[in-house]
Design a protein around this motif. Structure first.
Motif, PDB file in Angstrom:
ATOM      1  N   PHE A  17       0.832  -1.199   0.000  1.00 21.99           N
ATOM      2  CA  PHE A  17       0.000   0.000   0.000  1.00 21.99           C
ATOM      3  C   PHE A  17       0.863   1.243   0.000  1.00 21.99           C
ATOM      4  O   PHE A  17       1.807   1.339   0.788  1.00 21.99           O
ATOM      5  CB  PHE A  17      -0.919   0.023   1.227  1.00 21.99           C
ATOM      6  N   PRO A  18       0.512   2.220  -0.865  1.00 28.55           N
ATOM      7  CA  PRO A  18      -0.455   2.090  -1.959  1.00 28.55           C
ATOM      8  C   PRO A  18       0.177   1.412  -3.166  1.00 28.55           C
ATOM      9  O   PRO A  18       1.366   1.590  -3.430  1.00 28.55           O
ATOM     10  CB  PRO A  18      -0.820   3.538  -2.265  1.00 28.55           C
ATOM     11  N   GLY A  19      -0.605   0.616  -3.889  1.00 31.30           N
ATOM     12  CA  GLY A  19      -0.115  -0.052  -5.088  1.00 31.30           C
ATOM     13  C   GLY A  19       0.009   0.952  -6.226  1.00 31.30           C
ATOM     14  O   GLY A  19      -0.974   1.597  -6.596  1.00 31.30           O
ATOM     15  N   ILE A  20       1.208   1.087  -6.767  1.00 28.90           N
ATOM     16  CA  ILE A  20       1.429   2.113  -7.780  1.00 28.90           C
ATOM     17  C   ILE A  20       0.613   1.847  -9.037  1.00 28.90           C
ATOM     18  O   ILE A  20       0.179   2.780  -9.723  1.00 28.90           O
ATOM     19  CB  ILE A  20       2.928   2.237  -8.116  1.00 28.90           C
ATOM     20  N   GLN A  21       0.350   0.560  -9.344  1.00 28.27           N
ATOM     21  CA  GLN A  21      -0.426   0.266 -10.545  1.00 28.27           C
ATOM     22  C   GLN A  21      -1.902   0.613 -10.359  1.00 28.27           C
ATOM     23  O   GLN A  21      -2.529   1.209 -11.235  1.00 28.27           O
ATOM     24  CB  GLN A  21      -0.251  -1.196 -10.938  1.00 28.27           C
ATOM     25  N   VAL A  22      -2.469   0.237  -9.216  1.00 27.05           N
ATOM     26  CA  VAL A  22      -3.863   0.563  -8.955  1.00 27.05           C
ATOM     27  C   VAL A  22      -4.043   2.063  -8.784  1.00 27.05           C
ATOM     28  O   VAL A  22      -4.976   2.670  -9.345  1.00 27.05           O
ATOM     29  CB  VAL A  22      -4.370  -0.196  -7.712  1.00 27.05           C
ATOM     30  N   LEU A  23      -3.168   2.689  -8.011  1.00 31.27           N
ATOM     31  CA  LEU A  23      -3.257   4.140  -7.800  1.00 31.27           C
ATOM     32  C   LEU A  23      -3.049   4.884  -9.108  1.00 31.27           C
ATOM     33  O   LEU A  23      -3.789   5.831  -9.427  1.00 31.27           O
ATOM     34  CB  LEU A  23      -2.222   4.576  -6.761  1.00 31.27           C
ATOM     35  N   GLY A  24      -2.039   4.470  -9.892  1.00 30.53           N
ATOM     36  CA  GLY A  24      -1.783   5.136 -11.166  1.00 30.53           C
ATOM     37  C   GLY A  24      -2.945   5.006 -12.130  1.00 30.53           C
ATOM     38  O   GLY A  24      -3.330   5.968 -12.803  1.00 30.53           O
ATOM     39  N   ALA A  25      -3.530   3.803 -12.216  1.00 24.93           N
ATOM     40  CA  ALA A  25      -4.679   3.612 -13.099  1.00 24.93           C
ATOM     41  C   ALA A  25      -5.856   4.467 -12.652  1.00 24.93           C
ATOM     42  O   ALA A  25      -6.578   5.038 -13.494  1.00 24.93           O
ATOM     43  CB  ALA A  25      -5.076   2.136 -13.124  1.00 24.93           C
ATOM     44  N   THR A  26      -6.059   4.585 -11.346  1.00 29.65           N
ATOM     45  CA  THR A  26      -7.193   5.372 -10.842  1.00 29.65           C
ATOM     46  C   THR A  26      -7.057   6.845 -11.201  1.00 29.65           C
ATOM     47  O   THR A  26      -8.008   7.471 -11.691  1.00 29.65           O
ATOM     48  CB  THR A  26      -7.312   5.214  -9.314  1.00 29.65           C
ATOM     49  N   VAL A  27      -5.878   7.424 -10.975  1.00 31.52           N
ATOM     50  CA  VAL A  27      -5.724   8.862 -11.225  1.00 31.52           C
ATOM     51  C   VAL A  27      -5.668   9.173 -12.719  1.00 31.52           C
ATOM     52  O   VAL A  27      -6.232  10.182 -13.174  1.00 31.52           O
ATOM     53  CB  VAL A  27      -4.487   9.421 -10.494  1.00 31.52           C
ATOM     54  N   VAL A  28      -5.007   8.316 -13.510  1.00 31.74           N
ATOM     55  CA  VAL A  28      -4.871   8.609 -14.940  1.00 31.74           C
ATOM     56  C   VAL A  28      -6.198   8.393 -15.669  1.00 31.74           C
ATOM     57  O   VAL A  28      -6.711   9.297 -16.345  1.00 31.74           O
ATOM     58  CB  VAL A  28      -3.749   7.755 -15.566  1.00 31.74           C
ATOM     59  N   TYR A  29      -6.778   7.196 -15.522  1.00 35.77           N
ATOM     60  CA  TYR A  29      -8.033   6.922 -16.222  1.00 35.77           C
ATOM     61  C   TYR A  29      -9.186   7.740 -15.618  1.00 35.77           C
ATOM     62  O   TYR A  29     -10.091   8.165 -16.337  1.00 35.77           O
ATOM     63  CB  TYR A  29      -8.363   5.433 -16.163  1.00 35.77           C
ATOM     64  N   GLY A  30      -9.141   7.955 -14.305  1.00 35.05           N
ATOM     65  CA  GLY A  30     -10.203   8.721 -13.667  1.00 35.05           C
ATOM     66  C   GLY A  30     -10.211  10.171 -14.105  1.00 35.05           C
ATOM     67  O   GLY A  30     -11.264  10.727 -14.442  1.00 35.05           O
ATOM     68  N   PHE A  31      -9.035  10.807 -14.107  1.00 40.54           N
ATOM     69  CA  PHE A  31      -9.007  12.214 -14.520  1.00 40.54           C
ATOM     70  C   PHE A  31      -9.275  12.358 -16.014  1.00 40.54           C
ATOM     71  O   PHE A  31      -9.886  13.339 -16.457  1.00 40.54           O
ATOM     72  CB  PHE A  31      -7.671  12.856 -14.166  1.00 40.54           C
ATOM     73  N   LEU A  32      -8.855  11.354 -16.795  1.00 44.20           N
ATOM     74  CA  LEU A  32      -9.165  11.381 -18.217  1.00 44.20           C
ATOM     75  C   LEU A  32     -10.676  11.329 -18.429  1.00 44.20           C
ATOM     76  O   LEU A  32     -11.221  12.004 -19.308  1.00 44.20           O
ATOM     77  CB  LEU A  32      -8.487  10.200 -18.920  1.00 44.20           C
ATOM     78  N   ALA A  33     -11.370  10.528 -17.620  1.00 40.72           N
ATOM     79  CA  ALA A  33     -12.832  10.467 -17.716  1.00 40.72           C
ATOM     80  C   ALA A  33     -13.462  11.815 -17.383  1.00 40.72           C
ATOM     81  O   ALA A  33     -14.423  12.258 -18.040  1.00 40.72           O
ATOM     82  CB  ALA A  33     -13.365   9.388 -16.773  1.00 40.72           C
ATOM     83  N   ILE A  34     -12.935  12.504 -16.369  1.00 37.72           N
ATOM     84  CA  ILE A  34     -13.458  13.827 -16.006  1.00 37.72           C
ATOM     85  C   ILE A  34     -13.254  14.815 -17.154  1.00 37.72           C
ATOM     86  O   ILE A  34     -14.154  15.591 -17.502  1.00 37.72           O
ATOM     87  CB  ILE A  34     -12.773  14.328 -14.724  1.00 37.72           C
ATOM     88  N   ALA A  35     -12.062  14.765 -17.774  1.00 40.87           N
ATOM     89  CA  ALA A  35     -11.769  15.703 -18.858  1.00 40.87           C
ATOM     90  C   ALA A  35     -12.649  15.453 -20.075  1.00 40.87           C
ATOM     91  O   ALA A  35     -13.118  16.391 -20.722  1.00 40.87           O
ATOM     92  CB  ALA A  35     -10.290  15.590 -19.236  1.00 40.87           C
ATOM     93  N   ILE A  36     -12.874  14.163 -20.394  1.00 43.55           N
ATOM     94  CA  ILE A  36     -13.705  13.846 -21.559  1.00 43.55           C
ATOM     95  C   ILE A  36     -15.166  14.170 -21.285  1.00 43.55           C
ATOM     96  O   ILE A  36     -15.878  14.717 -22.141  1.00 43.55           O
ATOM     97  CB  ILE A  36     -13.527  12.362 -21.943  1.00 43.55           C
ATOM     98  N   ALA A  37     -15.643  13.827 -20.076  1.00 43.16           N
ATOM     99  CA  ALA A  37     -17.044  14.090 -19.738  1.00 43.16           C
ATOM    100  C   ALA A  37     -17.363  15.575 -19.768  1.00 43.16           C
ATOM    101  O   ALA A  37     -18.522  15.963 -19.975  1.00 43.16           O
ATOM    102  CB  ALA A  37     -17.361  13.512 -18.353  1.00 43.16           C
ATOM    103  N   ARG A  38     -16.344  16.412 -19.583  1.00 41.96           N
ATOM    104  CA  ARG A  38     -16.548  17.870 -19.589  1.00 41.96           C
ATOM    105  C   ARG A  38     -17.149  18.347 -20.903  1.00 41.96           C
ATOM    106  O   ARG A  38     -17.915  19.304 -20.942  1.00 41.96           O
ATOM    107  CB  ARG A  38     -15.198  18.554 -19.346  1.00 41.96           C
TER     108      ARG A  38
END
Length: 472
Positions: free
Chosen positions: A165-186
């Motif tokens: 903890f924290p797992g860099i792969q899980v954390l990295g996927a969450t912030v990268v794909y999550g923020f990308l979703a916010i930017a696209i949904a905008r």
């Protein structure tokens, strides 16, 4: 579903937040900034604020679990046992691919290409937010890992970091794909804003499931890593939506992000697939056993039943062999045993020919303790519908600390035709004691000597635990 459930009530929650801000002038400045009713995305901002509160709660819960030790949590151990019990070589390949969606190289490739695209489109503020999302994972993962030092469930899996903890792969996927979703949904119409969030959720879930499958992180640590990432992108999302302009050019961003993900994933697969699988299959610590002790009852320490997903344990492991598998195949060849053709993508086409005899059908691999056989031999019996299959799996035991010891058994296969279209080699419940099947082949063989391969044919399962009962 959650999006459409919360969205109609966002206005009431914004009004409540503003009333609270009026009562608390100092702290209420932040609330008033987040819930500005003049902002066109007030409902979304409120939803992100609620997400931040929920993520912070989950993060606190996950961190508290680490303080008492994640192994002490029953659900953590249960999920770890489930993941390890599901392991098979084909599933390893699939899960390694899913885990690669969160690989730092894949994520950084996507971050760099999307950043260059945003700067090329002169979206400087958007590009800075994008870098902030990725930089958080690169800083938070090693820093918190060193501070908390939560060991991985299965040590030796990942050379990048020993901490769960924290797992860099899980954390990295969450912030990268999550923020990308916010930017696209905008840039999407309100009716379709749930789509990028669903896609991001699927990607993060795939990475999380792969990490749990390999035992790389505890369940509580995966939840904590996702919560930490959600907390950060919620803060970034609130600021990004407050200060960015409405952009309808989202198709270009989607195309660039998808191509960047495909490029990074493909490059990593072509250059690191074999090494990546090897890292997920740590070699267990070998256990030395003396030859005399092995013959005099030490063989009981080795597995006596096949450990498979369904835990049927229908086929006892009543054969133990110390030596190179090729030497055993050579020794049994004069008695009709030949190396089997195992299932491949090319040989699977034969299952579509019901007229083929069983001898021409490939042998479907069996799993024991997460791995396939190291040796498969077949011997045809009378007729074309039955054959004997000898399987040998490797273990961590070494005879005199040098010679590997394998365990195996002999089963009966029959050809079954399904719906008149498929011919399958089915391993039934028939049990052929290895001692009875191989006794004729080994009769009259000279003593192999201490340096040569050794073969033990064990008593039936009902007699294996009888005190004083030795192998023939």
């Amino acid at each position: 579903r959650l999006f459409w459930l919360l969205s109609p009530h966002a206005g009431a929650r914004v009004a409540a937040l503003l009333r609270w801000a009026d009562l608390h002038p100092s702290m209420g400045k932040v609330a008033r900034a987040l819930a500005d009713p003049a902002h066109p995305d007030a409902a979304t901002l409120t939803g992100l604020a609620g997400l931040l509160i929920l993520a912070t709660f989950l993060l606190g819960f996950a961190v508290s679990i680490t303080l008492i030790g994640p192994a002490a949590l029953t659900v953590n151990q249960a999920v770890l046992d489930l993941g390890l019990s599901l392991r098979t070589p084909p599933a390893d390949t699939l899960m390694a691919g899913l885990s690669r969606l969160g690989d730092p190289f894949v994520l950084l490739t996507q971050v760099l290409i999307v950043f260059l695209y945003l700067r090329w489109r002169r979206h400087r503020r958007h590009a800075n937010y994008w870098l902030a999302a990725a930089a958080f994972a690169l800083v938070a993962a090693p820093a918190l890992g060193w501070l908390l030092q939560v060991p991985r469930p299965v040590p030796g899996l990942i050379a990048l970091s020993p901490w769960s903890f924290p797992g860099i792969q899980v954390l990295g996927a969450t912030v990268v794909y999550g923020f990308l979703a916010i930017a696209i949904a905008r840039g999407l119409a309100p009716l379709w804003r749930w789509v990028p969030y669903v896609l991001a959720t699927l990607l993060v879930t795939a990475v999380a499931l792969a990490r749990l499958y390999f035992g790389a992180e505890w369940l509580s640590d995966v939840i904590g890593s996702i919560a930490l990432g959600l907390a950060w992108i919620a803060v970034l999302g609130l600021a990004f939506r407050r200060h960015s302009q409405f952009d309808r050019r989202w198709p270009g961003l989607v195309a660039v992000a998808a191509l960047a993900l495909a490029a990074g994933f493909t490059a990593r697969t072509l250059t690191d697939h074999g090494a990546n699988l090897a890292r997920y299959r740590p070699v267990p610590e070998p256990v030395a056993i003396a030859a005399s002790a092995w013959r005099d009852g030490g063989w009981r320490a080795l597995p006596g039943q096949r450990l498979d997903l369904w835990q049927h344990n229908r086929h006892p492991l009543d054969l133990q062999y110390a030596g190179a598998p090729a030497q055993l195949a050579e020794r049994l060849a004069p008695f009709g045993w030949r190396p089997a053709e195992t299932l491949t993508w090319r040989s699977a086409i034969r299952f579509l020919s019901p007229t083929l005899p069983l001898a021409e059908l490939p042998v479907i691999p069996h799993v024991h303790d997460g791995g396939h056989e190291t040796l498969v031999l077949v011997k045809d019996e009378a007729g074309d519908d039955t054959r004997l299959v000898l399987r040998l799996w490797s273990t961590r035991y070494r005879l005199d600390g040098r010679v590997p010891i394998g365990v195996g058994n002999v089963t009966v296969q029959r050809k079954e035709i399904l719906a008149g279209l498929f011919a399958l080699p089915i391993t039934g419940d028939d049990y052929r004691p290895a001692a009875a099947v191989l006794a004729a082949a080994l009769a009259g063989q000279p003593d192999p000597g201490d340096a040569a391969p050794r073969l033990l044919l064990l008593p039936p399962p009902a007699d294996r635990d009888t005190p004083g009962d030795d192998a023939p």
